[in-house]
Design an enzyme around this catalytic site. Structure first.
Site: not given
Length: 454
Positions: A262, A156, A215, A159, A332, A271, A268, A219
């Site tokens: 947000y 978990f 998992k 990035e 990001k 994941c 993108g 996501n």
């Protein structure tokens, strides 16, 4: 403890370095000799804050090594983490060929009992396939499959904050089999993760399939929140509401919270896109459609075009002889990951309409050049009319507007006087709502956000 990490990509490197940081003896395997050469020469093939320093520290201490030697990697670790890629297949399902190949290599070389940990993001039922592959290889050698137990331990990691997430996790999910081998594996995993549970227990133990599904479910939930807010932001544009006020109004509800509320240009990365698609595919294989997730995917693809639509509405469909500065390329901030990045769609669509694009990103430009087929000197090799510059302010020179795609901190408080001087027109298209519309109006800047209204 002796630990082997199979796969030295994003998840594998972070997992290996962080486990070594806790005093474990970690062997990281990868079959790409170039990647191992980079790691052994002191480099790191990905950008992740704090990772390079951690790797250097633990290599120097002798707790972390990198190699392409499969036999040595299997011999080393009592616990074998499979952290290889699971790219999306053509039908949206997760491609498990690398996971199964890693399992077979373990079965071909193991001689003592091992705990095999699925760290890669994999669909429900993968542990069964891993167990079957290892058992088949062990049977060929006349060995018992009772030598191993397969555990699901999904990652978990965000990035850009992966090291922090691993070292201070909000939860650790471990799925084990309900048999003697599974109980032994559970105890070894408890021991491995004990340093991360010193102040309070963060580990959730469950069966293997539940861990695998957890998992994907996590996501999918986060992706759903993003697409939901993007839909509301687009509606706010139409009705004249301010999505920022709406965000604060609903986020203050303790049942909802502010996380992932947000709006922007769509999600993108490695994941969310593939995990949402893979979960939907898993459901279809069992005769069920996940209609919400199908909608989440559809909304996200549409959202990547929203900024282009705003630009087209302002300037028309023909953007020939126009030049746009673009800030942010990575999907990001705090990463160089360009996978499924909205910037790729935006750049391609602007160029398709005849525009020139001058882009800047603090760390992702090299990766972007590979993705967009731009050579090392910044010249467009395949995608025409695209260039990149090392300074964000230099990207503005002579441009008709600024387009913001990634919310890097360095973009939050620019010198707006300099921005106005460099742009030929005082126009900003803000895909991350970094600025306040009223403040931009006071500066004389024509501002187009996502769902923002004065």
């Amino acid at each position: 403890m002796k630990v082997t990490i199979i796969g030295s990509g994003y998840v594998g490197l972070v997992t290996g370095a962080c486990l070594a940081e806790q005093g474990n003896n970690v062997f990281c395997l990868d079959l790409d000799p170039k990647k191992i050469e980079i790691l052994n020469s002191g480099g790191v093939p990905i950008y992740e804050p704090g990772l390079k320093e951690m790797i250097e520290r633990n290599r120097a201490a002798g707790r972390l090594q990198f190699s392409t030697d499969i036999a040595a990697s299997v011999a080393h670790g009592d616990i074998q983490f499979i952290a290889v890629g699971t790219p999306p297949d053509e039908d949206g399902s997760a491609d498990l060929q690398y996971v199964v190949a890693a399992a077979r290599n373990i079965g071909r070389h193991m001689t003592t009992a091992k705990v095999i940990v699925d760290k890669s993001t994999v669909p429900v039922g993968t542990a069964d396939k891993v167990s079957a592959a290892i058992a088949e290889e062990l049977e060929k050698r006349g060995l018992s499959s009772e030598l191993c137990s397969v555990v699901s331990n999904p990652e978990f990691l965000k990035e850009g904050a992966a090291v922090e997430d691993f070292m201070r996790p909000d939860r650790i999910v471990i799925g084990t089999e309900n048999n003697p081998a599974g109980l032994r594996a559970k105890e070894q995993m408890r021991k491995l993760y004990a340093p991360f549970n010193r102040h309070h227990e963060r580990t959730y133990y469950m069966d293997v399939k539940s861990a695998e599904l957890t998992k994907y479910a996590a996501n999918a939930m986060l992706a759903t929140r993003i697409s939901f807010m993007n839909e509301l932001a687009n509606l706010a544009d139409l009705v004249g509401a301010d999505i920022e006020a709406v965000r604060q109004g609903i986020g203050s509800d303790s049942r909802i919270g502010f996380g992932f509320l947000y709006p922007g240009t769509g999600y993108g990365g490695s994941c969310f896109p593939k995990d949402v698609s893979a979960l939907s595919k898993t459901a279809k294989e069992h005769g069920r459609d996940l209609k919400i997730l199908d909608a989440v995917e559809a909304v996200n693809e549409i959202q990547k075009y929203v900024l282009v639509e705003k630009i087209e509405k302002r300037f028309g469909k023909d953007l020939s002889n126009m030049k746009f500065a673009l800030w942010g390329l990575a999907f990001k901030p705090n990463t160089d990951d360009m996978r499924e990045a909205p910037s790729r769609v935006i750049i391609q669509e602007l160029v398709k309409r005849g525009a020139q694009v001058v882009a800047h990103d603090p760390v992702a430009m090299l990766e972007a050049k590979h993705c967009l087929d731009i050579d090392s000197k910044g010249n467009p090799a395949g995608l025409k009319n695209v260039s990149m510059v090392d300074n964000p302010m230099d990207a503005l020179n002579g441009c008709d507007a600024l387009v913001i795609v990634t919310e890097w901190k360095a973009f939050r408080s620019p010198d707006f006087d300099a921005v106005l001087q460099k742009l030929t027109r005082p126009i900003i298209f803000d895909g991350r709502n970094l600025y306040e519309p009223q403040a931009m109006e006071e500066l004389g800047i024509e501002y187009h956000g996502i769902g923002r209204h004065n």
